[in-house]
Design a protein around this motif. Structure first.
Motif, PDB file in Angstrom:
ATOM      1  N   VAL A   3      35.799  58.395  46.265  1.00  0.00           N
ATOM      2  CA  VAL A   3      36.570  58.435  45.030  1.00  0.00           C
ATOM      3  C   VAL A   3      36.632  57.047  44.393  1.00  0.00           C
ATOM      4  CG1 VAL A   3      38.869  58.852  44.062  1.00  0.00           C
ATOM      5  CG2 VAL A   3      37.917  60.425  45.758  1.00  0.00           C
ATOM      6  N   ALA A   4      36.794  56.024  45.216  1.00  0.00           N
ATOM      7  CA  ALA A   4      36.950  54.663  44.704  1.00  0.00           C
ATOM      8  C   ALA A   4      35.977  53.713  45.399  1.00  0.00           C
ATOM      9  CB  ALA A   4      38.380  54.167  44.907  1.00  0.00           C
ATOM     10  N   SER A   5      35.524  52.723  44.651  1.00  0.00           N
ATOM     11  CA  SER A   5      34.730  51.618  45.200  1.00  0.00           C
ATOM     12  C   SER A   5      35.487  50.330  44.957  1.00  0.00           C
ATOM     13  CB  SER A   5      33.364  51.540  44.516  1.00  0.00           C
ATOM     14  OG  SER A   5      32.587  52.688  44.756  1.00  0.00           O
ATOM     15  N   ILE A   6      35.617  49.515  46.002  1.00  0.00           N
ATOM     16  CA  ILE A   6      36.300  48.222  45.902  1.00  0.00           C
ATOM     17  C   ILE A   6      35.243  47.132  45.954  1.00  0.00           C
ATOM     18  CG2 ILE A   6      38.015  46.697  46.937  1.00  0.00           C
ATOM     19  CD1 ILE A   6      39.249  49.223  48.220  1.00  0.00           C
ATOM     20  N   ILE A   7      35.135  46.378  44.873  1.00  0.00           N
ATOM     21  CA  ILE A   7      34.099  45.348  44.749  1.00  0.00           C
ATOM     22  C   ILE A   7      34.728  43.995  45.032  1.00  0.00           C
ATOM     23  CG2 ILE A   7      32.521  44.180  43.175  1.00  0.00           C
ATOM     24  CD1 ILE A   7      33.520  47.777  42.513  1.00  0.00           C
ATOM     25  N   VAL A   8      34.171  43.286  46.009  1.00  0.00           N
ATOM     26  CA  VAL A   8      34.743  42.013  46.465  1.00  0.00           C
ATOM     27  C   VAL A   8      33.692  40.911  46.304  1.00  0.00           C
ATOM     28  CG1 VAL A   8      35.800  40.778  48.389  1.00  0.00           C
ATOM     29  CG2 VAL A   8      36.137  43.260  48.167  1.00  0.00           C
ATOM     30  N   PRO A   9      33.810  40.057  45.294  1.00  0.00           N
ATOM     31  CA  PRO A   9      32.934  38.889  45.211  1.00  0.00           C
ATOM     32  C   PRO A   9      33.410  37.839  46.208  1.00  0.00           C
ATOM     33  CG  PRO A   9      34.515  38.844  43.414  1.00  0.00           C
ATOM     34  CD  PRO A   9      34.768  40.124  44.182  1.00  0.00           C
ATOM     35  N   SER A  10      32.487  37.227  46.944  1.00  0.00           N
ATOM     36  CA  SER A  10      32.915  36.308  47.998  1.00  0.00           C
ATOM     37  C   SER A  10      31.972  35.121  48.103  1.00  0.00           C
ATOM     38  CB  SER A  10      32.966  37.046  49.346  1.00  0.00           C
ATOM     39  OG  SER A  10      33.479  36.205  50.362  1.00  0.00           O
ATOM     40  N   TYR A  11      32.531  33.933  48.062  1.00  0.00           N
ATOM     41  CA  TYR A  11      31.779  32.699  48.239  1.00  0.00           C
ATOM     42  C   TYR A  11      32.451  31.895  49.346  1.00  0.00           C
ATOM     43  CZ  TYR A  11      29.820  28.079  47.299  1.00  0.00           C
ATOM     44  OH  TYR A  11      29.194  26.855  47.426  1.00  0.00           O
ATOM     45  N   ARG A  12      31.726  31.655  50.435  1.00  0.00           N
ATOM     46  CA  ARG A  12      32.287  30.963  51.603  1.00  0.00           C
ATOM     47  C   ARG A  12      33.604  31.613  52.023  1.00  0.00           C
ATOM     48  NH1 ARG A  12      29.529  26.277  52.698  1.00  0.00           N
ATOM     49  NH2 ARG A  12      28.302  25.364  51.022  1.00  0.00           N
ATOM     50  N   GLY A  13      33.576  32.913  52.214  1.00  0.00           N
ATOM     51  CA  GLY A  13      34.804  33.661  52.414  1.00  0.00           C
ATOM     52  C   GLY A  13      35.138  34.030  53.843  1.00  0.00           C
ATOM     53  N   VAL A  14      34.431  33.486  54.827  1.00  0.00           N
ATOM     54  CA  VAL A  14      34.651  33.938  56.200  1.00  0.00           C
ATOM     55  C   VAL A  14      36.090  33.696  56.674  1.00  0.00           C
ATOM     56  CG1 VAL A  14      33.950  31.786  57.369  1.00  0.00           C
ATOM     57  CG2 VAL A  14      33.600  34.009  58.492  1.00  0.00           C
ATOM     58  N   GLY A  15      36.742  32.684  56.131  1.00  0.00           N
ATOM     59  CA  GLY A  15      38.125  32.419  56.530  1.00  0.00           C
ATOM     60  C   GLY A  15      39.141  33.273  55.793  1.00  0.00           C
TER      61      GLY A  15
ATOM     62  N   PHE B 120      23.276  37.579  48.279  1.00  0.00           N
ATOM     63  CA  PHE B 120      22.469  36.769  47.374  1.00  0.00           C
ATOM     64  C   PHE B 120      21.779  35.659  48.172  1.00  0.00           C
ATOM     65  CE2 PHE B 120      25.162  37.407  43.249  1.00  0.00           C
ATOM     66  CZ  PHE B 120      24.715  38.720  43.178  1.00  0.00           C
ATOM     67  N   PRO B 121      20.483  35.425  47.937  1.00  0.00           N
ATOM     68  CA  PRO B 121      19.808  34.344  48.668  1.00  0.00           C
ATOM     69  C   PRO B 121      20.241  32.955  48.224  1.00  0.00           C
ATOM     70  CG  PRO B 121      18.335  35.345  47.057  1.00  0.00           C
ATOM     71  CD  PRO B 121      19.563  36.194  47.096  1.00  0.00           C
ATOM     72  N   GLU B 122      20.830  32.858  47.019  1.00  0.00           N
ATOM     73  CA  GLU B 122      21.363  31.587  46.546  1.00  0.00           C
ATOM     74  C   GLU B 122      22.632  31.866  45.752  1.00  0.00           C
ATOM     75  OE1 GLU B 122      19.460  33.670  43.598  1.00  0.00           O
ATOM     76  OE2 GLU B 122      18.257  32.720  45.186  1.00  0.00           O
ATOM     77  N   ASN B 123      23.422  30.821  45.561  1.00  0.00           N
ATOM     78  CA  ASN B 123      24.671  30.976  44.828  1.00  0.00           C
ATOM     79  C   ASN B 123      24.388  31.280  43.353  1.00  0.00           C
ATOM     80  OD1 ASN B 123      27.014  28.975  43.269  1.00  0.00           O
ATOM     81  ND2 ASN B 123      27.645  30.732  44.482  1.00  0.00           N
ATOM     82  N   ARG B 124      24.919  32.399  42.862  1.00  0.00           N
ATOM     83  CA  ARG B 124      24.700  32.805  41.475  1.00  0.00           C
ATOM     84  C   ARG B 124      25.987  32.822  40.658  1.00  0.00           C
ATOM     85  NH1 ARG B 124      20.728  38.047  42.543  1.00  0.00           N
ATOM     86  NH2 ARG B 124      19.109  36.919  43.693  1.00  0.00           N
ATOM     87  N   GLY B 125      27.117  32.650  41.298  1.00  0.00           N
ATOM     88  CA  GLY B 125      28.371  32.632  40.567  1.00  0.00           C
ATOM     89  C   GLY B 125      29.076  33.976  40.562  1.00  0.00           C
ATOM     90  N   ARG B 126      30.353  33.916  40.186  1.00  0.00           N
ATOM     91  CA  ARG B 126      31.198  35.101  40.291  1.00  0.00           C
ATOM     92  C   ARG B 126      30.781  36.214  39.342  1.00  0.00           C
ATOM     93  NH1 ARG B 126      37.462  33.952  40.174  1.00  0.00           N
ATOM     94  NH2 ARG B 126      36.996  33.353  38.023  1.00  0.00           N
ATOM     95  N   VAL B 127      30.339  35.861  38.137  1.00  0.00           N
ATOM     96  CA  VAL B 127      29.932  36.902  37.187  1.00  0.00           C
ATOM     97  C   VAL B 127      28.787  37.723  37.753  1.00  0.00           C
ATOM     98  CG1 VAL B 127      28.878  37.311  34.937  1.00  0.00           C
ATOM     99  CG2 VAL B 127      30.781  35.716  35.138  1.00  0.00           C
ATOM    100  N   ALA B 128      27.773  37.057  38.289  1.00  0.00           N
ATOM    101  CA  ALA B 128      26.637  37.779  38.863  1.00  0.00           C
ATOM    102  C   ALA B 128      27.070  38.626  40.050  1.00  0.00           C
ATOM    103  CB  ALA B 128      25.549  36.791  39.292  1.00  0.00           C
TER     104      ALA B 128
END
Length: 317
Positions: A6-18, A67-75
């Motif tokens: 019913v729902a999809s939760i989209i989580v953008p993450s950069y260095r987010g392991v902590g 992503f193989p390289e950092n593309r930013g939050r928008v991407a």
């Protein structure tokens, strides 16, 4: 049309392991009877252990986009939304801890009438520190009260870290705008586009999440303010009809002090250097004095960022 999930939760993450473990734990603790949901985490170009953490998650349906390289939050947002299979698409940043009724609250808000945009408020959580005592905790209280007091007509300005739309709305409005290259305002831009398309913005208190990734120092807050000032100028160029003005220093002695501070902050490096000085002396000064010093650094940085963007635009013409 029906969707599974019913729902999809989209989580953008950069260095987010902590940060991700707390979010994943809170998503795993959703109430019984919660509509079926999936989680899509977009790892933005740096694998700091996040991939292994996500691969080990088995409490709910989770997919990763790497992503193989950092593309930013928008991407990252656009990739996650495009990959989503749910009928309700929820953006949820990786530094949030959500309540047990989070998913249900977002889904319910989309089933009680016509098309809407839904904002889940966020409440900044600060660990004890000189910055938190002087500025962070007070700013968090004022910000949260501001969110709840916004008129429905201004709700689009709140589009940020926790929000949702339906798939049909995503297909109609389109992707987040990739002309926002730095920090901030790509989300407000999306909220404004929803507003301009005639969709009401609904603030759902039941979806209020704790935000653990707020700035912890004057330096972090000021650098974000500088970048947000630049992004604000981008928004105004893209949407000149929107009721958003240039940042103002205010009147009187305080306004003069902000303008003077901004005049000395001509680059992010200058912002960084000045804010670090404030952080060094915060433990040594009374809290009211510290609050003024942080506010001066932050407001000056915001004003300087907008001015820097205008200057760059003039040189590039």
């Amino acid at each position: 049309m029906t969707y599974d999930p019913v729902a999809s939760i989209i989580v953008p993450s950069y260095r987010g392991v902590g940060r991700l473990p707390q979010l994943l734990d809170s998503l795993a603790a959703q109430n019984d009877g919660t509509p079926p949901f999936e989680v899509i985490v977009v790892v933005d170009g740096v694998d700091d252990g996040s991939v292994a953490l996500l691969e080990a998650e088995s409490r709910f349906a989770l997919r990763s986009i790497i992503f193989p390289e950092n593309r930013g939050r928008v991407a990252a947002l656009n990739a996650g939304f495009e990959a989503a299979r749910g009928g309700v698409l929820i953006r949820c940043d990786d530094d949030l801890v959500v309540p047990s009724g989070y998913v249900a609250a977002h889904v319910e808000a989309h089933t009680s009438g016509g098309a809407v945009g839904v904002v889940g408020p966020t409440r900044d959580v600060h660990a004890p520190s000189a910055y938190a005592r002087a500025y962070g905790e007070d700013a968090a209280k004022r910000s949260f009260a501001h969110v709840l007091s916004r008129s429905p007509a201004d709700g689009w300005r709140l589009w940020a870290a926790s929000c949702s739309i339906t798939r049909e709305t995503w297909e109609s409005i389109g992707t987040y705008d990739d002309r926002y290259k730095g920090y901030g305002w790509e989300d407000v831009d999306y909220g404004y586009r929803l507003h301009a398309a005639g969709l009401p913005i609904k603030v759902v208190e039941a979806a209020t999440a704790d935000h653990h990734g707020s700035a912890r120092t004057t330096r972090a807050r000021s650098v974000k303010a500088f970048e947000a000032g630049v992004a604000r100028a981008t928004f105004r160029k893209l949407h000149p009809e929107a009721p958003i003005g240039a940042p103002a220093a205010g009147k009187g002695l305080w306004g003069a002090a902000v303008r003077l501070t901004a005049s000395s902050l001509r680059s992010s490096r200058a912002v960084d250097r000045g804010a670090r000085w404030v952080d060094r002396i915060l433990p040594l000064v009374p809290t009211p004095v510290g609050r003024k010093l942080v506010a001066l650094a932050v407001e000056g940085a915001d004003l300087a960022g907008a001015a820097r963007s205008s200057e760059d635009d003039g040189r590039n013409r």
